[in-house]
Enzyme design. Structure first.
Site, PDB file in Angstrom:
ATOM      1  N   ASN A 129       0.910  -1.154   0.000  1.00  0.00           N
ATOM      2  CA  ASN A 129       0.000   0.000   0.000  1.00  0.00           C
ATOM      3  C   ASN A 129       0.946   1.200   0.000  1.00  0.00           C
ATOM      4  O   ASN A 129       1.252   1.780   1.035  1.00  0.00           O
ATOM      5  CB  ASN A 129      -0.892   0.004   1.247  1.00  0.00           C
ATOM      6  CG  ASN A 129      -1.890  -1.137   1.211  1.00  0.00           C
ATOM      7  OD1 ASN A 129      -2.333  -1.559   0.144  1.00  0.00           O
ATOM      8  ND2 ASN A 129      -2.257  -1.657   2.379  1.00  0.00           N
ATOM      9  N   GLU A 210      -7.893  -3.739  -3.015  1.00  0.00           N
ATOM     10  CA  GLU A 210      -8.203  -3.060  -1.751  1.00  0.00           C
ATOM     11  C   GLU A 210      -8.041  -1.540  -1.869  1.00  0.00           C
ATOM     12  O   GLU A 210      -7.419  -0.897  -1.020  1.00  0.00           O
ATOM     13  CB  GLU A 210      -7.335  -3.614  -0.616  1.00  0.00           C
ATOM     14  CG  GLU A 210      -7.604  -5.083  -0.348  1.00  0.00           C
ATOM     15  CD  GLU A 210      -6.892  -5.642   0.877  1.00  0.00           C
ATOM     16  OE1 GLU A 210      -5.802  -5.152   1.205  1.00  0.00           O
ATOM     17  OE2 GLU A 210      -7.436  -6.567   1.494  1.00  0.00           O
ATOM     18  N   ASP A 283      -6.502 -15.349   1.929  1.00  0.00           N
ATOM     19  CA  ASP A 283      -5.615 -14.338   2.498  1.00  0.00           C
ATOM     20  C   ASP A 283      -4.864 -14.829   3.726  1.00  0.00           C
ATOM     21  O   ASP A 283      -5.241 -14.479   4.850  1.00  0.00           O
ATOM     22  CB  ASP A 283      -6.449 -13.094   2.851  1.00  0.00           C
ATOM     23  CG  ASP A 283      -5.590 -11.910   3.245  1.00  0.00           C
ATOM     24  OD1 ASP A 283      -4.363 -12.011   3.117  1.00  0.00           O
ATOM     25  OD2 ASP A 283      -6.147 -10.889   3.684  1.00  0.00           O
ATOM     26  N   GLU A 305       3.672 -15.913  -2.622  1.00  0.00           N
ATOM     27  CA  GLU A 305       3.914 -14.938  -1.550  1.00  0.00           C
ATOM     28  C   GLU A 305       3.486 -15.597  -0.242  1.00  0.00           C
ATOM     29  O   GLU A 305       2.333 -16.013  -0.096  1.00  0.00           O
ATOM     30  CB  GLU A 305       3.095 -13.665  -1.818  1.00  0.00           C
ATOM     31  CG  GLU A 305       3.197 -12.624  -0.715  1.00  0.00           C
ATOM     32  CD  GLU A 305       2.392 -11.350  -1.034  1.00  0.00           C
ATOM     33  OE1 GLU A 305       2.491 -10.818  -2.164  1.00  0.00           O
ATOM     34  OE2 GLU A 305       1.650 -10.892  -0.145  1.00  0.00           O
ATOM     35  N   GLU A 311       0.070 -12.081  10.953  1.00  0.00           N
ATOM     36  CA  GLU A 311      -1.167 -11.298  10.945  1.00  0.00           C
ATOM     37  C   GLU A 311      -2.348 -12.126  11.446  1.00  0.00           C
ATOM     38  O   GLU A 311      -3.181 -11.640  12.205  1.00  0.00           O
ATOM     39  CB  GLU A 311      -1.456 -10.797   9.520  1.00  0.00           C
ATOM     40  CG  GLU A 311      -2.808 -10.120   9.404  1.00  0.00           C
ATOM     41  CD  GLU A 311      -3.129  -9.616   7.988  1.00  0.00           C
ATOM     42  OE1 GLU A 311      -2.289  -9.747   7.092  1.00  0.00           O
ATOM     43  OE2 GLU A 311      -4.248  -9.093   7.798  1.00  0.00           O
ATOM     44  N   TRP A 445     -15.889  -9.266   3.915  1.00  0.00           N
ATOM     45  CA  TRP A 445     -14.937  -9.036   5.001  1.00  0.00           C
ATOM     46  C   TRP A 445     -15.496  -9.606   6.306  1.00  0.00           C
ATOM     47  O   TRP A 445     -14.884  -9.454   7.351  1.00  0.00           O
ATOM     48  CB  TRP A 445     -14.651  -7.528   5.164  1.00  0.00           C
ATOM     49  CG  TRP A 445     -13.646  -7.021   4.156  1.00  0.00           C
ATOM     50  CD1 TRP A 445     -12.840  -7.782   3.367  1.00  0.00           C
ATOM     51  CD2 TRP A 445     -13.323  -5.656   3.836  1.00  0.00           C
ATOM     52  NE1 TRP A 445     -12.044  -6.984   2.568  1.00  0.00           N
ATOM     53  CE2 TRP A 445     -12.316  -5.671   2.835  1.00  0.00           C
ATOM     54  CE3 TRP A 445     -13.786  -4.422   4.289  1.00  0.00           C
ATOM     55  CZ2 TRP A 445     -11.768  -4.503   2.295  1.00  0.00           C
ATOM     56  CZ3 TRP A 445     -13.232  -3.265   3.736  1.00  0.00           C
ATOM     57  CH2 TRP A 445     -12.232  -3.316   2.756  1.00  0.00           C
TER      58      TRP A 445
HETATM   59  O1  GCW Z   1      -4.030  -9.580   4.473  1.00  0.00           O
HETATM   60  C1  GCW Z   1      -4.392  -8.339   3.985  1.00  0.00           C
HETATM   61  C2  GCW Z   1      -3.973  -7.381   5.042  1.00  0.00           C
HETATM   62  C3  GCW Z   1      -3.674  -5.992   4.532  1.00  0.00           C
HETATM   63  C4  GCW Z   1      -2.672  -6.141   3.390  1.00  0.00           C
HETATM   64  C5  GCW Z   1      -3.316  -6.972   2.292  1.00  0.00           C
HETATM   65  C6  GCW Z   1      -2.363  -7.225   1.136  1.00  0.00           C
HETATM   66  C7  GCW Z   1      -0.868  -4.700   2.767  1.00  0.00           C
HETATM   67  O2  GCW Z   1      -4.950  -7.369   6.028  1.00  0.00           O
HETATM   68  O3  GCW Z   1      -3.158  -5.257   5.595  1.00  0.00           O
HETATM   69  O4  GCW Z   1      -2.248  -4.903   2.910  1.00  0.00           O
HETATM   70  O5  GCW Z   1      -3.677  -8.223   2.793  1.00  0.00           O
HETATM   71  O6  GCW Z   1      -1.766  -8.291   1.114  1.00  0.00           O
HETATM   72  O7  GCW Z   1      -2.221  -6.382   0.284  1.00  0.00           O
END
Ligand code: GCW
Length: 614
Positions: A129, A210, A283, A305, A311, A445
């Site tokens: 971001n 996003e 995710d 990735e 997280e 979400w």
């Molecule tokens: O897992 C989500 C996260 C975001 C992150 C996004 C991504 C950097 O909650 O914080 O943003 O993925 O991978 O782009």
């Protein structure tokens, strides 16, 4: 030590088959073994490996030849220019942008040496971001200072680029990749970067994801956007890592969206573009099936990735050794088919870089697996424990390695077993909130989008009667996952909506099995405390010992919180009794619903602070 010698022998044999490149090395046996390599970086890696063997007390009795499996082994820092780290739980950013380039902290070299010790050869310094300011001359001078420190360690510097940079810092009216002025702007920018940093690696881009800008804003495809950047950076030998993490609210199951968007573009990307794909289709959940996109882009360079920062795995409070998760991925996705591997870093300015002492093992394991994915998680854990914790008895070493190996499954069990996913609290992703429903939030979400619990059963039907995500998988997986009988238990509720009282392969009802998993996860965290305490005499670093002990207490408390909150919530939906083996909940469901950690979306305070708020 014997077991280490044996596993090393196997690893060395496997490495013989790898392709030689200029990062490879050879270590010749003898009283003082000799390192041979075609490049200074290869020599450095060879010397580092020799140091590791010496520290582990392993003699070189046969020639060792080693080459990395992935040519690109890269950390992705989600570090912002204001010093915060998105999803970072180890303090603030290691990069002190205010002081750079005048002041270069000795910790930068320490970091690079740690990376080189495990063969990590690149680092993306800033958050995906991305602030466009990183591309201003003022910041590029700072980036150059870091690149100069990292170069002798074989580490190239890369940057996350904001696709709208030509508008945000270039004053152009748009960032359309087919607009000549935009192409010229990027061309000039890239030239400026290479004048400062001749071995600059390239860009990482999060586009149309996003809320980030991207080529689709101008009616262009991801391939058109990536290829424009690829063409301007090509003369300098740079690459573009283009993320496939895209999803938008709509009809399609979120788990299908990256595939739906990128698969039709297969073959359209330039050969200096690598599409970077998260390991799973949603995710970074505690467990996901592999992303089908990783195995179905034959005409495109791709790279997985991984997320090293925890997280979704208890931030820096929980012990979760992640090598088993990553090895699991490589059992589905052959490393030879991938151009590299990225890991979202768990590093900050904390005294030990990662806050939880065991989180350093994940940094270590990422590098070791990126070099050689055939290494077993156990061997890597054994190395790390011997090198870093140095327990004075074999018994303690075994005990700690065993804890590490069990830890990832424990987290899955107490958070979201059997294929459940995204039961997290909105925003901070730390605690459980399967009921979470904030006003105005996007459906995809919310936990209920994923668990789909109702009076009949629980789980996301991704078979042909549901979203049909199974059909994105190749055989035999598509068939296996589509069948409720054949679907592995760990993915059951990922792919199926199963009746609460249906019998699963173990003979238990689904409800009993779910309760069993949650209970087992909690029990494991209690055993971790016992195991760790049993090692006390053998750990010389008493501060580290106490630090880990404290975090294990938090983890055990959190595990109970997860189990109680999830089981009470599901019970409210299914109206069933708890089986006898379920330990009584500590609080009521309403009390759990009232827990408010009061923490923001992206960063998390230390364990102690969290604990006092709970
Ligand atoms: O897992 C989500 C996260 C975001 C992150 C996004 C991504 C950097 O909650 O914080 O943003 O993925 O991978 O782009």
């Amino acid at each position: 030590m014997k077991s280490l010698v044996i596993v090393y022998f196997v690893a060395v044999c496997l490495c013989f088959t790898a392709v030689a490149n200029d990062e490879s090395y050879r270590i010749l046996p003898g009283a003082s073994p000799v390192v041979e390599a075609a490049s200074p970086t290869g020599r450095l890696y060879g010397e580092n490996h020799l140091k590791r063997l010496k520290a582990l007390g392993i003699e070189v009795s046969d020639t060792i030849v080693s080459s990395p499996a992935f040519s690109l082994r890269i950390l992705n820092h989600w570090d912002n220019l204001d010093g915060t780290v998105e999803r970072g739980y180890a303090g603030k950013s290691l990069w002190n942008w205010d002081e750079l380039p005048a002041k270069v902290s000795p910790r930068y070299a320490e970091y690079a040496a740690m990376c080189a010790a495990v063969g990590i050869n690149g680092t993306v310094l800033n958050n995906v971001n991305a602030s466009s300011n990183i591309l201003t001359y003022e910041y590029l001078e700072k980036v150059k200072a870091l690149a100069d420190v990292f170069r002798p360690y074989g580490m190239k510097v890369y940057l996350s680029a904001n696709f709208a940079a030509p508008m945000q810092i270039g004053g152009l009216p748009d960032a359309d990749p087919l607009n000549k002025d935009v192409v010229v702007w990027w061309g000039d920018k890239v030239k400026e970067i290479y004048q400062l940093i001749p071995d600059f690696g390239g860009f990482l881009v999060k586009a149309n994801s996003e809320g980030q800008p991207g080529p689709c804003d101008f009616g262009r495809s991801h391939a058109q956007g990536a290829n424009m950047l690829a063409s301007v950076i090509r003369p300098y030998g740079g690459i573009i890592m283009w993320r496939a993490f895209v999803y938008s609210p709509g009809d399609a199951d979120r788990a299908k969206q990256a595939y739906l968007e990128f698969k039709p573009l297969d073959g359209e990307f330039e050969d200096n573009v690598i599409v970077q794909i998260k390991n799973g289709p949603v995710d970074f959940q505690p467990r996901e099936p592999f992303s089908p996109l990783l195995v179905d882009m034959p005409g495109t360079l791709t790279m997985p990735e991984l997320q090293i920062t925890q997280e979704y795995l208890g931030h820096s409070n929980h012990l979760a050794y992640l090598a088993p998760m990553w090895s699991e991925l490589f059992s589905f996705v052959s490393p030879e088919s991938q151009a590299g591997v990225a890991g979202v870093a768990n590093i900050g300015d904390s005294y030990n870089f990662t806050s939880h002492p065991f989180a350093r093992a994940n940094w270590y394991a990422f590098g070791r697996l990126a070099w050689d994915p055939s290494l077993s998680p156990e061997q890597i854990a054994r190395e790390w424990v011997a090198l870093e914790l140095k327990p004075s008895s074999k018994k303690s070493e075994d005990r700690i390695v065993d804890m590490m190996i069990r830890s990832r499954e424990a987290v899955v069990d107490y958070m979201m077993p059997m294929g459940l996913h995204h039961l997290f609290a909105f925003g901070h992703h730390y605690g459980p909130e399967p009921w979470c429903d904030p006003e105005g939030a996007r459906e995809d979400w919310l936990p209920r989008y994923y668990h789909r619990a109702d009076s009949v059963g629980i789980g996301f039907d991704r078979t042909q009667t549901g979203s049909d995500a199974v059909s994105q998988y190749p055989l035999p997986y598509s068939e296996e996952y589509a069948s409720i009988e054949k679907c592995p238990e760990e993915y059951l509720l990922w792919f199926h909506h199963v009746g609460w009282s249906d019998r699963i392969t173990t003979g238990e009802t689904l409800w009993e099995a779910l309760c069993h998993h949650y209970e087992r996860g909690v029990n494991e965290t209690e055993k971790f405390i016992e195991d760790w305490n049993a090692c006390e005499q053998d750990i010389a670093d008493k501060v580290l010992f106490a630090d880990v002990a404290e975090r294990l207490e938090i983890q055990a408390k959190d595990a109970r919180w997860w189990k109680d909150a999830c089981l009470l919530y599901f019970q409210e939906i299914n109206g069933l009794e708890f089986p006898d083996f379920v330990t009584p909940a500590v609080r009521t469901l309403d009390e759990y619903k009232a827990v408010d950690l009061g923490i923001d979306n992206f960063t998390c305070p230390s364990g102690k602070l969290l604990d006092s708020m709970r």
